[in-house]
Design a protein around this motif. Sequence first.
Motif, PDB file in Angstrom:
ATOM      1  N   GLN A  59      12.566 -20.278 -32.496  1.00  0.00           N
ATOM      2  CA  GLN A  59      11.947 -19.558 -31.388  1.00  0.00           C
ATOM      3  C   GLN A  59      12.628 -18.204 -31.203  1.00  0.00           C
ATOM      4  OE1 GLN A  59       9.764 -19.583 -27.364  1.00  0.00           O
ATOM      5  NE2 GLN A  59      10.200 -21.534 -28.325  1.00  0.00           N
ATOM      6  N   LEU A  60      11.835 -17.139 -31.246  1.00  0.00           N
ATOM      7  CA  LEU A  60      12.317 -15.787 -30.991  1.00  0.00           C
ATOM      8  C   LEU A  60      11.636 -15.262 -29.742  1.00  0.00           C
ATOM      9  CD1 LEU A  60      13.808 -13.142 -31.693  1.00  0.00           C
ATOM     10  CD2 LEU A  60      11.862 -12.553 -33.173  1.00  0.00           C
ATOM     11  N   ILE A  61      12.436 -14.935 -28.730  1.00  0.00           N
ATOM     12  CA  ILE A  61      11.894 -14.359 -27.502  1.00  0.00           C
ATOM     13  C   ILE A  61      11.739 -12.850 -27.707  1.00  0.00           C
ATOM     14  CG2 ILE A  61      12.239 -13.975 -25.038  1.00  0.00           C
ATOM     15  CD1 ILE A  61      11.823 -16.910 -25.677  1.00  0.00           C
ATOM     16  N   VAL A  62      10.537 -12.341 -27.493  1.00  0.00           N
ATOM     17  CA  VAL A  62      10.289 -10.901 -27.654  1.00  0.00           C
ATOM     18  C   VAL A  62       9.934 -10.237 -26.327  1.00  0.00           C
ATOM     19  CG1 VAL A  62       9.624 -11.099 -30.061  1.00  0.00           C
ATOM     20  CG2 VAL A  62       7.868 -11.318 -28.286  1.00  0.00           C
ATOM     21  N   GLY A  63       9.751 -11.037 -25.267  1.00  0.00           N
ATOM     22  CA  GLY A  63       9.458 -10.479 -23.956  1.00  0.00           C
ATOM     23  C   GLY A  63       9.971 -11.419 -22.885  1.00  0.00           C
ATOM     24  N   ALA A  64      10.306 -10.875 -21.726  1.00  0.00           N
ATOM     25  CA  ALA A  64      10.728 -11.643 -20.549  1.00  0.00           C
ATOM     26  C   ALA A  64      12.189 -12.080 -20.609  1.00  0.00           C
ATOM     27  CB  ALA A  64       9.837 -12.870 -20.323  1.00  0.00           C
ATOM     28  N   HIS A  65      12.694 -12.407 -19.445  1.00  0.00           N
ATOM     29  CA  HIS A  65      14.007 -13.013 -19.272  1.00  0.00           C
ATOM     30  C   HIS A  65      13.801 -14.358 -18.581  1.00  0.00           C
ATOM     31  CE1 HIS A  65      14.809  -8.739 -19.689  1.00  0.00           C
ATOM     32  NE2 HIS A  65      16.088  -8.988 -19.902  1.00  0.00           N
ATOM     33  N   GLY A  66      14.797 -15.201 -18.607  1.00  0.00           N
ATOM     34  CA  GLY A  66      14.678 -16.479 -17.932  1.00  0.00           C
ATOM     35  C   GLY A  66      15.797 -17.421 -18.306  1.00  0.00           C
ATOM     36  N   ARG A  67      15.531 -18.703 -18.148  1.00  0.00           N
ATOM     37  CA  ARG A  67      16.529 -19.733 -18.446  1.00  0.00           C
ATOM     38  C   ARG A  67      16.110 -20.533 -19.668  1.00  0.00           C
ATOM     39  NH1 ARG A  67      20.738 -20.944 -15.219  1.00  0.00           N
ATOM     40  NH2 ARG A  67      20.803 -19.988 -13.153  1.00  0.00           N
ATOM     41  N   ALA A  68      17.092 -20.779 -20.528  1.00  0.00           N
ATOM     42  CA  ALA A  68      16.870 -21.584 -21.731  1.00  0.00           C
ATOM     43  C   ALA A  68      17.481 -22.965 -21.514  1.00  0.00           C
ATOM     44  CB  ALA A  68      17.520 -20.906 -22.938  1.00  0.00           C
ATOM     45  N   PHE A  69      16.752 -23.993 -21.919  1.00  0.00           N
ATOM     46  CA  PHE A  69      17.208 -25.372 -21.817  1.00  0.00           C
ATOM     47  C   PHE A  69      17.037 -26.012 -23.189  1.00  0.00           C
ATOM     48  CE2 PHE A  69      15.491 -23.966 -17.794  1.00  0.00           C
ATOM     49  CZ  PHE A  69      16.488 -24.301 -16.886  1.00  0.00           C
ATOM     50  N   VAL A  70      18.163 -26.370 -23.819  1.00  0.00           N
ATOM     51  CA  VAL A  70      18.143 -26.980 -25.151  1.00  0.00           C
ATOM     52  C   VAL A  70      19.065 -28.190 -25.113  1.00  0.00           C
ATOM     53  CG1 VAL A  70      18.615 -26.667 -27.604  1.00  0.00           C
ATOM     54  CG2 VAL A  70      17.733 -24.749 -26.263  1.00  0.00           C
ATOM     55  N   GLY A  71      18.492 -29.400 -25.160  1.00  0.00           N
ATOM     56  CA  GLY A  71      19.325 -30.584 -25.004  1.00  0.00           C
ATOM     57  C   GLY A  71      20.052 -30.538 -23.677  1.00  0.00           C
ATOM     58  N   ASP A  72      21.386 -30.573 -23.714  1.00  0.00           N
ATOM     59  CA  ASP A  72      22.150 -30.486 -22.469  1.00  0.00           C
ATOM     60  C   ASP A  72      22.686 -29.067 -22.230  1.00  0.00           C
ATOM     61  OD1 ASP A  72      24.360 -30.253 -24.166  1.00  0.00           O
ATOM     62  OD2 ASP A  72      24.947 -32.335 -23.947  1.00  0.00           O
ATOM     63  N   TYR A  73      22.167 -28.092 -22.962  1.00  0.00           N
ATOM     64  CA  TYR A  73      22.570 -26.697 -22.764  1.00  0.00           C
ATOM     65  C   TYR A  73      21.680 -26.041 -21.719  1.00  0.00           C
ATOM     66  CZ  TYR A  73      22.826 -21.656 -23.559  1.00  0.00           C
ATOM     67  OH  TYR A  73      22.930 -20.294 -23.390  1.00  0.00           O
ATOM     68  N   VAL A  74      22.312 -25.283 -20.831  1.00  0.00           N
ATOM     69  CA  VAL A  74      21.603 -24.485 -19.843  1.00  0.00           C
ATOM     70  C   VAL A  74      22.147 -23.069 -19.923  1.00  0.00           C
ATOM     71  CG1 VAL A  74      21.044 -24.175 -17.405  1.00  0.00           C
ATOM     72  CG2 VAL A  74      21.349 -26.477 -18.312  1.00  0.00           C
ATOM     73  N   GLY A  75      21.283 -22.076 -20.130  1.00  0.00           N
ATOM     74  CA  GLY A  75      21.750 -20.697 -20.230  1.00  0.00           C
ATOM     75  C   GLY A  75      20.607 -19.731 -19.975  1.00  0.00           C
ATOM     76  N   PHE A  76      20.890 -18.460 -20.180  1.00  0.00           N
ATOM     77  CA  PHE A  76      19.893 -17.424 -19.943  1.00  0.00           C
ATOM     78  C   PHE A  76      19.350 -16.901 -21.268  1.00  0.00           C
ATOM     79  CE2 PHE A  76      22.540 -17.333 -16.132  1.00  0.00           C
ATOM     80  CZ  PHE A  76      21.572 -17.316 -15.130  1.00  0.00           C
ATOM     81  N   PHE A  77      18.121 -16.399 -21.238  1.00  0.00           N
ATOM     82  CA  PHE A  77      17.576 -15.736 -22.419  1.00  0.00           C
ATOM     83  C   PHE A  77      17.021 -14.376 -22.040  1.00  0.00           C
ATOM     84  CE2 PHE A  77      13.685 -17.982 -20.954  1.00  0.00           C
ATOM     85  CZ  PHE A  77      12.758 -16.948 -20.987  1.00  0.00           C
ATOM     86  N   GLU A  78      16.906 -13.520 -23.035  1.00  0.00           N
ATOM     87  CA  GLU A  78      16.325 -12.191 -22.899  1.00  0.00           C
ATOM     88  C   GLU A  78      15.700 -11.841 -24.239  1.00  0.00           C
ATOM     89  OE1 GLU A  78      19.528  -9.574 -21.982  1.00  0.00           O
ATOM     90  OE2 GLU A  78      20.524  -9.842 -23.918  1.00  0.00           O
ATOM     91  N   PRO A  79      14.931 -10.753 -24.315  1.00  0.00           N
ATOM     92  CA  PRO A  79      14.341 -10.385 -25.602  1.00  0.00           C
ATOM     93  C   PRO A  79      15.400 -10.305 -26.705  1.00  0.00           C
ATOM     94  CG  PRO A  79      13.340  -9.097 -23.867  1.00  0.00           C
ATOM     95  CD  PRO A  79      14.463  -9.871 -23.217  1.00  0.00           C
ATOM     96  N   GLY A  80      15.099 -10.894 -27.847  1.00  0.00           N
ATOM     97  CA  GLY A  80      16.055 -10.966 -28.953  1.00  0.00           C
ATOM     98  C   GLY A  80      16.735 -12.310 -29.072  1.00  0.00           C
ATOM     99  N   HIS A  81      16.583 -13.160 -28.073  1.00  0.00           N
ATOM    100  CA  HIS A  81      17.155 -14.510 -28.083  1.00  0.00           C
ATOM    101  C   HIS A  81      16.494 -15.313 -29.205  1.00  0.00           C
ATOM    102  CE1 HIS A  81      18.707 -18.231 -26.157  1.00  0.00           C
ATOM    103  NE2 HIS A  81      17.511 -18.744 -26.359  1.00  0.00           N
ATOM    104  N   LEU A  82      17.310 -15.883 -30.100  1.00  0.00           N
ATOM    105  CA  LEU A  82      16.797 -16.555 -31.297  1.00  0.00           C
ATOM    106  C   LEU A  82      17.476 -17.910 -31.454  1.00  0.00           C
ATOM    107  CD1 LEU A  82      15.114 -16.413 -33.967  1.00  0.00           C
ATOM    108  CD2 LEU A  82      17.145 -15.368 -35.020  1.00  0.00           C
ATOM    109  N   VAL A  83      16.695 -18.999 -31.438  1.00  0.00           N
ATOM    110  CA  VAL A  83      17.254 -20.352 -31.475  1.00  0.00           C
ATOM    111  C   VAL A  83      16.452 -21.232 -32.429  1.00  0.00           C
ATOM    112  CG1 VAL A  83      17.614 -22.471 -30.133  1.00  0.00           C
ATOM    113  CG2 VAL A  83      18.195 -20.259 -29.141  1.00  0.00           C
ATOM    114  N   LEU A  84      17.176 -22.028 -33.233  1.00  0.00           N
ATOM    115  CA  LEU A  84      16.573 -23.038 -34.089  1.00  0.00           C
ATOM    116  C   LEU A  84      16.903 -24.412 -33.515  1.00  0.00           C
ATOM    117  CD1 LEU A  84      15.122 -23.828 -36.767  1.00  0.00           C
ATOM    118  CD2 LEU A  84      17.394 -23.868 -37.841  1.00  0.00           C
ATOM    119  N   THR A  85      15.887 -25.198 -33.211  1.00  0.00           N
ATOM    120  CA  THR A  85      16.087 -26.552 -32.695  1.00  0.00           C
ATOM    121  C   THR A  85      15.651 -27.574 -33.737  1.00  0.00           C
ATOM    122  OG1 THR A  85      13.902 -26.503 -31.621  1.00  0.00           O
ATOM    123  CG2 THR A  85      15.800 -25.913 -30.280  1.00  0.00           C
TER     124      THR A  85
END
Length: 311
Positions: A59-85
């Motif tokens: 998943q690559l975020i290209v717009g918006a900010h917000g909160r990311a939830f991955v398993g038991d991880y809680v954090g923030f995301f912004e454009p450019g945030h890149l995660v493989l689940t």
Amino acid sequence: MKQVLSTRRSLTPEIEHDLLRDPRLGYEADTGKEFVRCVEHGSPTPLERWHCHDEYELQLIVGAHGRAFVGDYVGFFEPGHLVLTGPRLPHNWVSADLPPDGLAVRSLVIQFREAPLRDGMRVISELEETLPLLERARHGIEFFGLSDAVRDRFYRIKQSHGLERFAEFANLLCLLNRCEDYRLLSSDHVGFNGSDDALSVVNKVVSHVNEHYAEALSVGEVSGLVGMSESAFSRFFGKATGLTFTTFVNRLRVNRACQLLMERDSYVSSVCYAVGFNNVANFNRRFLEVKGMTPTQFRRQAAGRFKSDGA
């Protein structure tokens, strides 16, 4: 009673199936032959929900900010945030700053199935190079410095077909596999340095702790399990994993606590004792050390993994 049952159901991630993957939501049309699937979607969208699926997902975020939830991880995301689940790892990205009309494109997503890669490894040894990447992805991997390259690669994959599409995807896997600037997001991963024999010993210790983390655990007990003196085991474990045995046990217990805090409505004190801590104050300190927040704060933030109020 109905209210309690509804709350419990909501704590479980929705399992996504092919029937939910409507092209109107940004999915490519399903031909039944896809190994790699591209998804380009905006926000808000029904896809923003606490869910999991059998595929790996980049998943690559290209717009918006917000909160990311991955398993038991809680954090923030912004454009450019890149995660493989990895498969069945619950996740959700909840947008927080959308314009009144929403965003046409917030995420570029690539999903791919594990079985074809595993099958291919039996006859194409080069594919085995991806094994460490695939294993790390089970914890969720956030990559840094790759966003522009992955965005370009996404559109190359989306616009190609057949062998060319697989070649573009293979190049993407190479890019991710070679990246050294990353972090694992969910549930601490035990790093390892050493021989195969040493790995066998570490695995035996990790298995024992996983089975007995709610009980009293001592260096003496575990060192005897692997036939070492306490001092020899402490040196060995520290060198092999980079952690003291006590630190490893505390981290594993905190990770189990995260799962309980997300899946149950139990009191924090009940969770504390259920994962093997003997007093709440120590539990709160260790939890803060590992997660950067208290158990109560974690539960409150984790509740945001469910999309609500149009977020």
